[in-house]
Design a protein around this motif. Structure first.
Motif, PDB file in Angstrom:
ATOM      1  N   ARG A  29       5.151  43.848  47.416  1.00 49.39           N
ATOM      2  CA  ARG A  29       4.284  44.766  46.657  1.00 49.39           C
ATOM      3  C   ARG A  29       4.448  46.208  47.125  1.00 49.39           C
ATOM      4  O   ARG A  29       4.489  47.129  46.319  1.00 49.39           O
ATOM      5  N   ARG A  30       4.544  46.393  48.435  1.00 47.90           N
ATOM      6  CA  ARG A  30       4.617  47.741  48.991  1.00 47.90           C
ATOM      7  C   ARG A  30       5.976  48.406  48.739  1.00 47.90           C
ATOM      8  O   ARG A  30       6.037  49.561  48.321  1.00 47.90           O
ATOM      9  N   ASP A  31       7.051  47.668  49.009  1.00 48.74           N
ATOM     10  CA  ASP A  31       8.386  48.278  49.001  1.00 48.74           C
ATOM     11  C   ASP A  31       9.202  47.998  47.750  1.00 48.74           C
ATOM     12  O   ASP A  31      10.200  48.676  47.504  1.00 48.74           O
ATOM     13  N   HIS A  32       8.808  46.986  46.980  1.00 49.92           N
ATOM     14  CA  HIS A  32       9.592  46.591  45.795  1.00 49.92           C
ATOM     15  C   HIS A  32       8.657  46.273  44.629  1.00 49.92           C
ATOM     16  O   HIS A  32       8.655  45.150  44.112  1.00 49.92           O
ATOM     17  N   PRO A  33       7.871  47.252  44.193  1.00 51.80           N
ATOM     18  CA  PRO A  33       6.862  46.985  43.150  1.00 51.80           C
ATOM     19  C   PRO A  33       7.450  46.541  41.818  1.00 51.80           C
ATOM     20  O   PRO A  33       6.743  45.950  41.000  1.00 51.80           O
ATOM     21  N   ALA A  34       8.726  46.781  41.589  1.00 55.54           N
ATOM     22  CA  ALA A  34       9.346  46.368  40.322  1.00 55.54           C
ATOM     23  C   ALA A  34       9.686  44.875  40.297  1.00 55.54           C
ATOM     24  O   ALA A  34       9.956  44.314  39.236  1.00 55.54           O
ATOM     25  N   VAL A  35       9.668  44.234  41.464  1.00 62.07           N
ATOM     26  CA  VAL A  35      10.033  42.822  41.545  1.00 62.07           C
ATOM     27  C   VAL A  35       8.873  41.957  41.057  1.00 62.07           C
ATOM     28  O   VAL A  35       7.724  42.151  41.454  1.00 62.07           O
ATOM     29  N   SER A  36       9.173  40.990  40.206  1.00 60.21           N
ATOM     30  CA  SER A  36       8.178  39.998  39.780  1.00 60.21           C
ATOM     31  C   SER A  36       8.018  38.984  40.906  1.00 60.21           C
ATOM     32  O   SER A  36       8.973  38.276  41.250  1.00 60.21           O
ATOM     33  N   TRP A  37       6.824  38.942  41.487  1.00 59.04           N
ATOM     34  CA  TRP A  37       6.522  38.063  42.635  1.00 59.04           C
ATOM     35  C   TRP A  37       5.648  36.923  42.162  1.00 59.04           C
ATOM     36  O   TRP A  37       4.667  37.126  41.454  1.00 59.04           O
ATOM     37  N   CYS A  38       5.979  35.706  42.584  1.00 48.46           N
ATOM     38  CA  CYS A  38       5.176  34.540  42.222  1.00 48.46           C
ATOM     39  C   CYS A  38       5.092  33.617  43.428  1.00 48.46           C
ATOM     40  O   CYS A  38       6.118  33.220  43.991  1.00 48.46           O
ATOM     41  N   CYS A  39       3.863  33.291  43.816  1.00 49.34           N
ATOM     42  CA  CYS A  39       3.639  32.361  44.927  1.00 49.34           C
ATOM     43  C   CYS A  39       2.483  31.448  44.527  1.00 49.34           C
ATOM     44  O   CYS A  39       1.326  31.711  44.832  1.00 49.34           O
TER      45      CYS A  39
END
Length: 196
Positions: A29-39
């Protein structure tokens, strides 16, 4: 190509609130806000967990998708990588024979992060695990495995033998939880993932 979509899979009795999952989420979230993260919180049924993973990633671009899995999540990550041919995979002390290892856990189980949360691990889940185990990674060079010789839960020799040809970080000591994840492993994982 940079990773644009990242799936993190927690281990048995764990959750998205595990230390490693939270550290990864925070850095993404901090360094790569463009990445879609799913956990996601994975259901106790391995078949249902795999179905959820497939559903969540169904429309993800395989060429820029990555999956990270810890312990049982590592077994799931290897299976998903085999099915999807995703760009990058990270295995953190991955379970390699969970049907054998989890057979003694049939019954009521509580979550590591919240002991008030419990679930019932059913006998039929062992057969579901057997159906997921096995197979070899289609592109082992696109996989990083971090394996601790000091893992008190899983045998490091089995983990190493199960995934030949991967990029291997074999830790001389360490533990199953990779307690040094933030200080010694997280940067290596993020560098390997090449996040957008």
């Amino acid at each position: 190509m940079r990773t644009t979509h990242l799936l993190y899979l927690h281990g048995f009795r764990s959750s998205p609130q595990s230390a490693k999952a939270r550290l990864m989420a925070e850095r993404v979230r901090r360094d790569h806000p463009a990445v879609s993260w799913c956990c996601p919180q994975l259901p106790p049924s391995p078949a249902a967990a795999l179905a959820l993973m497939r559903e969540l990633t169904a429309d993800w671009p395989r060429e820029s998708m990555a999956v990270v899995g810890s312990s049982l999540g590592g077994c799931y990550a290897a299976r998903l990588a085999t099915e999807t041919g995703c760009a990058r995979t990270v295995l953190l002390n991955p379970a390699v024979q969970p049907a054998r290892d989890l057979a003694r856990y049939i019954g009521e189980q509580s979550s590591w992060q919240d002991p008030a949360q419990s679930f019932y691990f059913r006998p039929e889940y062992i057969d579901e695990l057997r159906a997921i185990e096995g197979g070899t990674l289609p592109h082992p060079g696109q996989c990083l495995a971090i394996i601790a010789k000091g893992d008190e839960v899983l045998d490091w020799r089995e983990m190493v033998a199960r995934h030949p040809g991967v990029q291997l970080r074999l830790l001389e000591d360490g533990d199953h939880a990779l307690s040094d994840f933030e200080s010694a492993q997280l940067d290596a994982v993020l560098t390997f993932l090449q996040l957008a």
